[in-house]
Design a protein around this motif. Structure first.
Motif, mmCIF file in Angstrom:
data_model
loop_
_atom_site.group_PDB
_atom_site.id
_atom_site.type_symbol
_atom_site.label_atom_id
_atom_site.label_comp_id
_atom_site.label_asym_id
_atom_site.label_seq_id
_atom_site.Cartn_x
_atom_site.Cartn_y
_atom_site.Cartn_z
ATOM 1 N N GLU A 1 0.811 -1.218 0.000
ATOM 2 C CA GLU A 1 0.000 0.000 0.000
ATOM 3 C C GLU A 1 0.846 1.271 0.000
ATOM 4 O O GLU A 1 0.510 2.263 0.649
ATOM 5 N N VAL A 2 1.935 1.230 -0.778
ATOM 6 C CA VAL A 2 2.821 2.379 -0.912
ATOM 7 C C VAL A 2 2.600 3.064 -2.256
ATOM 8 O O VAL A 2 2.511 4.281 -2.340
ATOM 9 N N GLU A 3 2.504 2.273 -3.304
ATOM 10 C CA GLU A 3 2.382 2.793 -4.663
ATOM 11 C C GLU A 3 0.914 3.061 -5.017
ATOM 12 O O GLU A 3 0.011 2.515 -4.384
ATOM 13 N N PRO A 4 0.677 3.871 -6.045
ATOM 14 C CA PRO A 4 -0.715 4.156 -6.444
ATOM 15 C C PRO A 4 -1.450 2.898 -6.902
ATOM 16 O O PRO A 4 -0.840 1.955 -7.414
ATOM 17 N N ARG A 5 -2.770 2.923 -6.726
ATOM 18 C CA ARG A 5 -3.598 1.825 -7.236
ATOM 19 C C ARG A 5 -3.694 1.933 -8.758
ATOM 20 O O ARG A 5 -3.490 3.010 -9.327
ATOM 21 N N VAL A 6 -4.026 0.833 -9.404
ATOM 22 C CA VAL A 6 -4.292 0.816 -10.842
ATOM 23 C C VAL A 6 -5.774 0.493 -11.015
ATOM 24 O O VAL A 6 -6.251 -0.532 -10.531
ATOM 25 N N PHE A 7 -6.487 1.388 -11.681
ATOM 26 C CA PHE A 7 -7.919 1.259 -11.912
ATOM 27 C C PHE A 7 -8.110 0.943 -13.384
ATOM 28 O O PHE A 7 -7.742 1.738 -14.247
ATOM 29 N N LEU A 8 -8.639 -0.232 -13.690
ATOM 30 C CA LEU A 8 -8.886 -0.670 -15.064
ATOM 31 C C LEU A 8 -10.375 -0.588 -15.335
ATOM 32 O O LEU A 8 -11.172 -1.254 -14.679
ATOM 33 N N GLN A 9 -10.747 0.249 -16.293
ATOM 34 C CA GLN A 9 -12.154 0.541 -16.581
ATOM 35 C C GLN A 9 -12.527 -0.001 -17.957
ATOM 36 O O GLN A 9 -11.910 0.359 -18.954
ATOM 37 N N LEU A 10 -13.515 -0.857 -17.997
ATOM 38 C CA LEU A 10 -13.954 -1.457 -19.252
ATOM 39 C C LEU A 10 -14.687 -0.426 -20.104
ATOM 40 O O LEU A 10 -15.613 0.240 -19.623
ATOM 41 N N VAL A 11 -14.263 -0.275 -21.347
ATOM 42 C CA VAL A 11 -14.931 0.605 -22.305
ATOM 43 C C VAL A 11 -15.204 -0.197 -23.570
ATOM 44 O O VAL A 11 -14.471 -1.112 -23.905
ATOM 45 N N GLN A 12 -16.270 0.147 -24.267
ATOM 46 C CA GLN A 12 -16.645 -0.598 -25.466
ATOM 47 C C GLN A 12 -16.042 -0.035 -26.749
ATOM 48 O O GLN A 12 -15.845 -0.755 -27.705
ATOM 49 N N GLU A 13 -15.767 1.283 -26.763
ATOM 50 C CA GLU A 13 -15.265 1.877 -27.993
ATOM 51 C C GLU A 13 -13.846 1.379 -28.304
ATOM 52 O O GLU A 13 -13.060 1.107 -27.404
ATOM 53 N N THR A 14 -13.562 1.256 -29.582
ATOM 54 C CA THR A 14 -12.250 0.821 -30.022
ATOM 55 C C THR A 14 -11.321 2.024 -30.054
ATOM 56 O O THR A 14 -11.632 3.046 -30.638
ATOM 57 N N LYS A 15 -10.182 1.892 -29.420
ATOM 58 C CA LYS A 15 -9.207 2.977 -29.391
ATOM 59 C C LYS A 15 -8.360 2.907 -30.648
ATOM 60 O O LYS A 15 -7.894 1.848 -31.039
ATOM 61 N N THR A 16 -8.165 4.057 -31.279
ATOM 62 C CA THR A 16 -7.297 4.124 -32.450
ATOM 63 C C THR A 16 -6.193 5.131 -32.176
ATOM 64 O O THR A 16 -6.370 6.075 -31.408
ATOM 65 N N GLY A 17 -5.053 4.922 -32.791
ATOM 66 C CA GLY A 17 -3.944 5.848 -32.590
ATOM 67 C C GLY A 17 -3.203 5.587 -31.302
ATOM 68 O O GLY A 17 -3.279 4.518 -30.718
ATOM 69 N N LYS A 18 -2.480 6.582 -30.843
ATOM 70 C CA LYS A 18 -1.647 6.470 -29.660
ATOM 71 C C LYS A 18 -2.491 6.318 -28.402
ATOM 72 O O LYS A 18 -3.535 6.932 -28.262
ATOM 73 N N ASN A 19 -1.997 5.503 -27.465
ATOM 74 C CA ASN A 19 -2.671 5.346 -26.180
ATOM 75 C C ASN A 19 -2.690 6.668 -25.440
ATOM 76 O O ASN A 19 -1.764 7.463 -25.526
ATOM 77 N N GLY A 20 -3.732 6.892 -24.675
ATOM 78 C CA GLY A 20 -3.871 8.122 -23.920
ATOM 79 C C GLY A 20 -3.069 8.142 -22.633
ATOM 80 O O GLY A 20 -2.956 9.178 -22.005
ATOM 81 N N ALA A 21 -2.518 7.027 -22.209
ATOM 82 C CA ALA A 21 -1.753 6.973 -20.966
ATOM 83 C C ALA A 21 -0.665 5.925 -21.081
ATOM 84 O O ALA A 21 -0.765 4.983 -21.856
ATOM 85 N N HIS A 22 0.385 6.123 -20.329
ATOM 86 C CA HIS A 22 1.407 5.096 -20.190
ATOM 87 C C HIS A 22 2.003 5.226 -18.801
ATOM 88 O O HIS A 22 1.791 6.215 -18.119
#
Length: 100
Positions: free
Chosen positions: A46-67
């Motif tokens: 419980e030191v590092e940030p949590r990772v929240f994975l959110q299901l979305v239906q739309e297909t992502k195109t191009g560069k990812n919005g986060a890394h």
């Protein structure tokens, strides 16, 4: 003055199950809780940030919005381990020192 900290990093994903498995193994995180629409992974210490994975239906195109930049002690060993988990190497630093 308030102290601000990153509490969680949010990723939109098209497939929840494989992303939960990948990020939990890659970061050595534990599943905190999950619904049909999202999952939250947490650092066992419980030191590092949590990772929240959110299901979305739309297909992502191009560069990812986060890394995520993850500092590691042995870059090549970590790359080999993550590729074994299903990651792909998209880009490498041309010269040392490698930090993430």
């Amino acid at each position: 003055m308030a102290r601000y900290r990153v509490r969680q990093i949010v990723f939109d994903v098209n497939q929840l199950d494989p992303m939960v498995d990948f990020w939990a193994a890659a970061l050595a995180y534990e599943l905190d809780h999950r619904t049909a629409e999202y999952a939250v992974l947490r650092d066992p210490e419980e030191v590092e940030p949590r990772v929240f994975l959110q299901l979305v239906q739309e297909t992502k195109t191009g560069k990812n919005g986060a890394h995520v930049d993850i500092e590691v002690p042995d870059e090549q060993e970590t790359v080999d381990r993550l590729v074994g988990l299903g990651a792909r190497v998209l880009w490498r630093e041309d010269s040392p020192p490698y930090h993430w």
